[in-house]
Design a protein around this motif. Sequence first.
Motif, PDB file in Angstrom:
ATOM      1  N   ILE A 104     -32.013  33.122 -58.205  1.00  4.96           N
ATOM      2  CA  ILE A 104     -30.624  33.041 -57.772  1.00  4.96           C
ATOM      3  C   ILE A 104     -30.499  31.759 -56.972  1.00  4.96           C
ATOM      4  O   ILE A 104     -31.160  31.604 -55.949  1.00  4.96           O
ATOM      5  N   PRO A 105     -29.678  30.821 -57.444  1.00  2.94           N
ATOM      6  CA  PRO A 105     -29.525  29.611 -56.653  1.00  2.94           C
ATOM      7  C   PRO A 105     -28.559  29.870 -55.499  1.00  2.94           C
ATOM      8  O   PRO A 105     -27.431  30.306 -55.724  1.00  2.94           O
ATOM      9  N   ILE A 106     -29.031  29.653 -54.293  1.00  3.63           N
ATOM     10  CA  ILE A 106     -28.129  29.785 -53.145  1.00  3.63           C
ATOM     11  C   ILE A 106     -27.952  28.411 -52.544  1.00  3.63           C
ATOM     12  O   ILE A 106     -28.885  27.827 -52.006  1.00  3.63           O
ATOM     13  N   LYS A 107     -26.731  27.879 -52.705  1.00  5.70           N
ATOM     14  CA  LYS A 107     -26.489  26.538 -52.209  1.00  5.70           C
ATOM     15  C   LYS A 107     -26.512  26.544 -50.692  1.00  5.70           C
ATOM     16  O   LYS A 107     -26.085  27.512 -50.054  1.00  5.70           O
ATOM     17  N   VAL A 108     -27.002  25.450 -50.144  1.00  5.77           N
ATOM     18  CA  VAL A 108     -27.022  25.347 -48.682  1.00  5.77           C
ATOM     19  C   VAL A 108     -25.596  25.416 -48.158  1.00  5.77           C
ATOM     20  O   VAL A 108     -25.305  26.076 -47.165  1.00  5.77           O
ATOM     21  N   ASN A 109     -24.708  24.743 -48.856  1.00  8.76           N
ATOM     22  CA  ASN A 109     -23.307  24.836 -48.481  1.00  8.76           C
ATOM     23  C   ASN A 109     -22.555  25.491 -49.625  1.00  8.76           C
ATOM     24  O   ASN A 109     -22.103  24.844 -50.541  1.00  8.76           O
ATOM     25  N   MET A 110     -22.441  26.810 -49.518  1.00  6.50           N
ATOM     26  CA  MET A 110     -21.814  27.525 -50.620  1.00  6.50           C
ATOM     27  C   MET A 110     -20.309  27.381 -50.615  1.00  6.50           C
ATOM     28  O   MET A 110     -19.650  27.606 -51.615  1.00  6.50           O
ATOM     29  N   ALA A 111     -19.759  27.034 -49.453  1.00  5.04           N
ATOM     30  CA  ALA A 111     -18.308  27.063 -49.314  1.00  5.04           C
ATOM     31  C   ALA A 111     -17.647  25.804 -49.868  1.00  5.04           C
ATOM     32  O   ALA A 111     -16.441  25.779 -50.061  1.00  5.04           O
ATOM     33  N   GLY A 112     -18.417  24.750 -50.106  1.00  6.56           N
ATOM     34  CA  GLY A 112     -17.819  23.524 -50.628  1.00  6.56           C
ATOM     35  C   GLY A 112     -16.945  22.831 -49.602  1.00  6.56           C
ATOM     36  O   GLY A 112     -17.258  22.842 -48.412  1.00  6.56           O
ATOM     37  N   VAL A 113     -15.833  22.251 -50.068  1.00  8.98           N
ATOM     38  CA  VAL A 113     -14.977  21.508 -49.143  1.00  8.98           C
ATOM     39  C   VAL A 113     -13.917  22.383 -48.500  1.00  8.98           C
ATOM     40  O   VAL A 113     -13.202  21.929 -47.616  1.00  8.98           O
ATOM     41  N   VAL A 149     -17.503  25.027 -38.804  1.00 11.00           N
ATOM     42  CA  VAL A 149     -18.599  25.999 -38.816  1.00 11.00           C
ATOM     43  C   VAL A 149     -18.054  27.408 -39.058  1.00 11.00           C
ATOM     44  O   VAL A 149     -18.547  28.150 -39.906  1.00 11.00           O
ATOM     45  N   PHE A 150     -16.985  27.725 -38.343  1.00 12.88           N
ATOM     46  CA  PHE A 150     -16.400  29.054 -38.484  1.00 12.88           C
ATOM     47  C   PHE A 150     -15.933  29.313 -39.914  1.00 12.88           C
ATOM     48  O   PHE A 150     -16.263  30.337 -40.516  1.00 12.88           O
ATOM     49  N   PHE A 151     -15.185  28.355 -40.463  1.00 12.56           N
ATOM     50  CA  PHE A 151     -14.639  28.577 -41.804  1.00 12.56           C
ATOM     51  C   PHE A 151     -15.728  28.613 -42.868  1.00 12.56           C
ATOM     52  O   PHE A 151     -15.581  29.292 -43.880  1.00 12.56           O
ATOM     53  N   THR A 152     -16.808  27.874 -42.625  1.00  8.62           N
ATOM     54  CA  THR A 152     -17.904  27.930 -43.582  1.00  8.62           C
ATOM     55  C   THR A 152     -18.469  29.346 -43.653  1.00  8.62           C
ATOM     56  O   THR A 152     -18.584  29.941 -44.725  1.00  8.62           O
ATOM     57  N   VAL A 182     -18.037  31.851 -46.891  1.00  6.49           N
ATOM     58  CA  VAL A 182     -19.222  32.357 -47.578  1.00  6.49           C
ATOM     59  C   VAL A 182     -19.218  33.882 -47.579  1.00  6.49           C
ATOM     60  O   VAL A 182     -19.499  34.517 -48.596  1.00  6.49           O
ATOM     61  N   SER A 183     -18.854  34.466 -46.435  1.00  8.58           N
ATOM     62  CA  SER A 183     -18.858  35.928 -46.368  1.00  8.58           C
ATOM     63  C   SER A 183     -17.813  36.517 -47.302  1.00  8.58           C
ATOM     64  O   SER A 183     -17.951  37.636 -47.782  1.00  8.58           O
ATOM     65  N   ILE A 184     -16.764  35.751 -47.565  1.00  7.56           N
ATOM     66  CA  ILE A 184     -15.736  36.245 -48.482  1.00  7.56           C
ATOM     67  C   ILE A 184     -16.197  36.133 -49.931  1.00  7.56           C
ATOM     68  O   ILE A 184     -16.030  37.051 -50.732  1.00  7.56           O
TER      69      ILE A 184
END
Lengths: 90, 435
Positions: free
Chosen positions: B261-270, B325-328, B332-334
């Motif tokens: 499973i690839p888990i991107k370090v930054n899953m949330a993007g921009v 940081v918060f929105f990331t 991701v949790s969403i």
Amino acid sequence: MTETAASSSKGRPSGDKNSGKRGFFGRIILFIRQVIAELKKVVTPTRKELVNYTLVVLVFVIIMMIIVTILDFAFGNAAIWLFSGGPPDQ
Amino acid sequence: MLSAFARAFRTPDLRRKLLFTLGIIVIYRLGTFIPSPGVDYGNVQQCLALGNTTGGVYELVNLFSGGALLQVSIFALGIMPYITASIITQLLRVVIPRFEELHKEGQQGQAKLTQYTRYLTIALGLLQATTLVSLARSGQLLGQCPVPIIPNDTIITVLLIIITMTAGTGLIMWMGELITEKGVGNGMSLLIFISIASGFPTSLGQILTTQGWTIFLGVLLLGLVVVALVVFVEQSQRRIPVQYAKRMVGRRTMGGSSTYIPIKVNMAGVIPVIFASAMLSLPALIAQFNTPAQGEAPEWVQWVSNTFAARESPLYMAIYFALIVFFTYFYVSITFNPEEVSDNMKKYGGFIPGIRAGRPTSEYLQYVISRITTAGALYLGVIALIPLIALVTLGANANFPFGGAAILIIVGVGLETVKQIDAQLQQRHYEGLLR
């Protein structure tokens, strides 16, 4: 691969047990250490990939900018011509 | 590489999508230049030429709408109301249990949530259009301009403008969704991308003329560094090994393969950057609306515009960082649901070596994600701050209405879109753009 996953899974429950005993800062330090441990397992892109992606993104962005600039120039002049009823200079 | 771009256009399926997206972009830019009914276009241009539109606040919002705001055009509000509405609906899921229920319902609930977002967009559009028109009427919008923007300001005209602008917002929202559905890339971020891109050449040109070649090259170099950094983070991933059990289907053996499973370090993007920037432009906007036409502004208004309009203040940077940081985390949790993933794995006989299927798996995924996202969020925050700080030290801050966020959004959206095009190409067994 199997080994790393297994070892980190074993590491977790013991970490949880310890966190009860640790103080506030201790827990933060543990968390940071876990973050670093996970980061070590991250696969980073190769140099070739990096250069390639960067170039493609740059080209794409530049193309889009050129398109938008041309559109803006055309529409802007058209709007001035249409709506202010005179040549662009005023 | 260029041949790959050409190949993208030669694939009929992809060509249709690309042309569709381009068509929407053309319409979007066209609307930016059509003035709202009742607005005197000549007068607006005259006011703009006076150059009284100082103050970072305008520029901030103006940039998001691609210059449409100050033109008082039919697309004056841009995509902003839609972004704000989607942030609010996402945030409300935490507060209102009903929203959370809807989200968990799956497809149908999601449709309902989208519907709410749309209603909220229209409401916000109405609100912002009203404020914009009242600002335009009092002459505050374009500095102290001698000629009226709305020469014939009867109630009917004002209402007409408000309705037109709200309709424009609705249209933009629809166009964004169309791009997501039938075009390439995420519509919302692509439209922001276009808006920012439209202001970019002008800003660069200004830097060149006012600051000279050294600074100009410095900014370009900075852009290159940010591009490389963003690409680097976007492409880094933590791979969680997954083993699939062999099973017999009829007479054949299925599965037995090992993947990850690839888990991107930054899953949330921009998205976090867009959200954070949108949120940060709000206080400045509110302050702007509360500035009286004549006389001294109230103390808090001055404080807000000093802190938020001048982007070099440390408080602004701190809040910006914290919001990203918060929105990331939030995003991701969403978007990533560990329970769902582990359920799916169980269904198809997959497991992570050394970890039992079911709850332990989802717990393990959660463990990895929360740790990896911490790094990703911090990284994203730092990257977002780099151009901000660098531009201030280079002294080019005044020319860049959006500071670092603009660069970051452009690169992020560019990468996302390119990757989508690439994925489409690879579906057809071509080599793709990214090789």
